[in-house]
Write a protein that holds these residues in place. Structure first.
Motif, short mmCIF file in Angstrom:
data_model
loop_
_atom_site.label_atom_id
_atom_site.label_comp_id
_atom_site.label_asym_id
_atom_site.label_seq_id
_atom_site.Cartn_x
_atom_site.Cartn_y
_atom_site.Cartn_z
N TYR A 352 0.85 -1.19 0.00
CA TYR A 352 0.00 0.00 0.00
C TYR A 352 0.89 1.24 0.00
CZ TYR A 352 -4.47 2.39 0.88
OH TYR A 352 -5.60 3.16 0.78
N VAL A 353 1.17 1.79 -1.17
CA VAL A 353 2.14 2.87 -1.33
C VAL A 353 1.73 4.12 -0.56
CG1 VAL A 353 3.14 4.46 -3.01
CG2 VAL A 353 3.01 2.03 -3.52
N MET A 354 0.46 4.49 -0.63
CA MET A 354 0.01 5.71 0.05
C MET A 354 0.19 5.61 1.56
SD MET A 354 -3.42 6.68 -2.14
CE MET A 354 -3.73 8.14 -1.13
N ALA A 355 -0.15 4.44 2.13
CA ALA A 355 0.04 4.26 3.57
C ALA A 355 1.52 4.30 3.94
CB ALA A 355 -0.59 2.94 4.01
N LEU A 356 2.37 3.69 3.12
CA LEU A 356 3.81 3.71 3.37
C LEU A 356 4.35 5.13 3.35
CD1 LEU A 356 4.81 0.63 1.19
CD2 LEU A 356 5.18 0.83 3.66
N ASN A 357 3.92 5.92 2.39
CA ASN A 357 4.38 7.30 2.30
C ASN A 357 3.88 8.15 3.46
OD1 ASN A 357 6.06 7.99 -0.09
ND2 ASN A 357 4.41 6.98 -1.20
N LEU A 362 5.03 10.81 8.67
CA LEU A 362 4.82 11.01 10.10
C LEU A 362 6.11 10.76 10.89
CD1 LEU A 362 1.34 9.52 11.14
CD2 LEU A 362 2.12 11.87 11.32
N TYR A 363 6.81 9.68 10.54
CA TYR A 363 8.08 9.39 11.21
C TYR A 363 9.07 10.53 10.99
CZ TYR A 363 6.91 4.50 12.28
OH TYR A 363 6.35 3.36 12.81
N ALA A 364 9.11 11.05 9.77
CA ALA A 364 10.03 12.14 9.46
C ALA A 364 9.70 13.39 10.28
CB ALA A 364 9.99 12.45 7.97
N SER A 371 13.35 5.32 10.53
CA SER A 371 12.06 4.65 10.31
C SER A 371 11.39 5.17 9.04
CB SER A 371 11.14 4.88 11.52
OG SER A 371 11.68 4.31 12.69
N ALA A 372 11.52 6.48 8.81
CA ALA A 372 10.95 7.06 7.59
C ALA A 372 11.62 6.46 6.36
CB ALA A 372 11.12 8.58 7.60
N TYR A 373 12.92 6.28 6.42
CA TYR A 373 13.66 5.72 5.29
C TYR A 373 13.17 4.31 4.97
CZ TYR A 373 17.53 3.69 2.65
OH TYR A 373 18.29 3.03 1.70
N ILE A 395 14.83 12.91 -0.26
CA ILE A 395 15.05 13.85 0.83
C ILE A 395 15.58 13.14 2.07
CG2 ILE A 395 13.88 15.40 2.44
CD1 ILE A 395 11.99 16.14 0.14
N VAL A 396 14.93 12.03 2.47
CA VAL A 396 15.34 11.37 3.71
C VAL A 396 16.69 10.68 3.54
CG1 VAL A 396 14.32 9.07 3.37
CG2 VAL A 396 14.37 10.09 5.65
N SER A 397 17.01 10.20 2.34
CA SER A 397 18.33 9.61 2.10
C SER A 397 19.41 10.66 2.29
CB SER A 397 18.41 9.02 0.68
OG SER A 397 17.51 7.96 0.52
N ASN A 398 19.15 11.85 1.80
CA ASN A 398 20.11 12.94 1.96
C ASN A 398 20.28 13.31 3.43
OD1 ASN A 398 21.85 15.06 0.90
ND2 ASN A 398 20.20 16.48 1.45
N LEU A 399 19.15 13.34 4.18
CA LEU A 399 19.21 13.67 5.61
C LEU A 399 20.04 12.65 6.38
CD1 LEU A 399 15.53 14.78 6.32
CD2 LEU A 399 17.56 16.24 6.35
N LEU A 400 19.99 11.40 5.96
CA LEU A 400 20.73 10.33 6.65
C LEU A 400 22.17 10.21 6.15
CD1 LEU A 400 17.96 7.57 6.74
CD2 LEU A 400 18.87 8.83 8.70
N GLY A 401 22.58 11.09 5.26
CA GLY A 401 23.94 11.05 4.75
C GLY A 401 24.15 10.06 3.63
#
Length: 436
Positions: A352-357, A362-364, A371-373, A395-401
């Motif tokens: 379920y792509v929408m739920a995953l996003n 929310l985690y982000a 967890s967001a990643y 975006i989250v990949s960049n935030l995690l380095g």
């Protein structure tokens, strides 16, 4: 039209070849309009044998072009969509028979559903736009409904057999009713719906015609004379039935006043259906989103949550209801509840792509980038072309380095036409950093 041309071809009143050609063409159009028309493949020869008394060999030969039309349709359908439709019909919400565990339970439930068709023909009230789980639940042979259906259809078949010689039209119409119920009665394959009033639209013609012919025969002094003048008891009975049915029809008509009336009546007439509860809850949710008055908006939100949570209680694995109530909790700031509903939705349907996003977002927002990643990565594995997924993962990949991954995602998004200001911004920052 196909049946009419077929019978005219058998009667020999005009060109048989031309009429069979027109019958086949009309039948092919019917198949492409509604695939359940395939059930008429049994009606055509039945009508020829019972009504026209045509020789079996003649009827069989005339039916071959109709069989060819069905084969053409099946091949065209397979080429166009393959098994896509079947793959989507895999949950108990679509069809309660997916929740049966044994052949005995499966057939008991099938006959229990068949009883509803007979019941609706005798008294079609109240009606609902949906009868999903758990309005109709798996049954066993210890329940009453399967036996009622078994006895009822046996009686109809016996009557049809008895009438085929003395009153062929009555026998034909009873067989017409029984035969056209089969494609939607989950006998040979599971349908995408457990039960629906619309499935009776065409079969009801046979039931009604047989009932009218039976009434005519019972009121006539003999088979050749028309009915005699009706007495007051008969007139009184017909008047009462007419008034009751008129009232029922008028009350049902009001259910279609607007969307709210449709969904409200669904909950009123099928309160145990997870889908009717979710439908009304969704309508309240949409009203809440459009409402500007805070007090009224809160009422809509509360009503939406009430019905969606009831939908989940009736069917804990209702993915759509779980996602929507998670969306509402997210909007109202009840983050923990939103996370729980999103996680349960994903547990029920991992793709379920929408739920995953939404869960990842929310985690982000809570600073839980790891967890967001995980959520965005899973969403990417499910659908690598989803623009929202690509943006979030970048975006989250960049935030995690994880700059190499973020750059690859940004460039891939641009390549497939899903790039945007956010992915381009991340890409430009990474490239500038690398250049320095």
């Amino acid at each position: 039209a196909a049946l009419g041309f077929f019978l005219r071809a058998l009667s020999g009143t005009s060109s048989e070849r031309r009429d069979l050609g027109l019958s086949t063409l009309c039948f092919l159009f019917a198949l492409f309009a509604k695939e359940s028309s395939a059930a008429f493949l049994a009606v055509f020869p039945l009508a020829g044998i019972v009504v026209l008394r045509s020789p079996l060999k003649h009827v069989a030969r005339a039916s071959l072009p109709l069989l060819a039309a069905v084969l053409v349709f099946v091949l065209a359908r397979q080429a166009a969509i393959g098994d896509v439709f079947q793959e989507n019909e895999t949950t108990i919400l679509e069809n309660v028979l997916y929740g049966t565990d044994t052949p005995s339970e499966r057939w008991a439930t099938t006959f229990g559903i068949a009883w509803l068709y007979l019941k609706m023909m005798l008294w079609p009230h109240p009606l609902s736009w949906d009868y999903s789980f758990s309005q109709i639940q798996p049954m066993s042979w210890s329940d009453t409904q399967p036996w009622l259906a078994l006895c009822g259809f046996l009686i109809l078949l016996v009557l049809a057999g008895m009438w085929l010689k003395r009153a062929p039209a009555s026998g034909f119409f009873l067989l017409f009713f029984c035969g056209l119920i089969v494609p939607t009665a989950n006998v040979f394959f599971y349908n995408g719906t457990t039960f629906a009033d619309r499935f009776l639209f065409l079969p009801s013609l046979g039931f009604i015609a047989a009932a009218v012919l039976l009434a005519q025969r019972s009121l006539a002094s003999n088979d050749q004379q028309p009915p005699q003048a009706l007495g007051m008891p008969v007139i009184g009975t017909l008047a009462i039935v007419l008034l009751l049915c008129t009232g029922a029809s008028m009350s049902r008509a009001s259910d279609w006043t607007d969307d709210f009336a449709v969904f409200s009546s669904g909950v009123a007439h099928a309160p145990m259906s997870s889908r009717t509860q979710a439908g009304l809850g969704t309508l309240y949710m949409n009203r809440a989103e459009a409402e500007r008055d805070p007090a009224q908006r809160r009422k809509y939100v509360d009503s939406a949550v009430t019905h969606l949570e009831e939908s989940i209680r009736l069917l804990p694995g209702n993915t759509n209801a779980l996602f929507k109530v998670g969306l509402i909790y997210s909007m109202t700031g009840e983050t923990n509840k939103a996370i729980d509903r999103y996680r349960r939705s994903i547990s029920s349907r991992p793709d379920y792509v929408m739920a995953l996003n939404n869960l990842g977002a929310l985690y982000a927002s809570l600073g839980l980038s790891d967890s967001a990643y995980v959520c965005f990565k899973q969403s990417y594995l499910v659908d690598s072309s989803n623009g929202m997924t690509l943006t979030n993962l970048c975006i989250v990949s960049n935030l995690l380095g994880k700059r190499d991954e973020a750059l690859k995602v940004a460039e891939y998004a641009e390549r497939i036409g899903q790039g945007n200001e956010k992915t381009r911004g991340v890409r430009d920052v990474i490239l500038q950093s690398t250049a320095r």
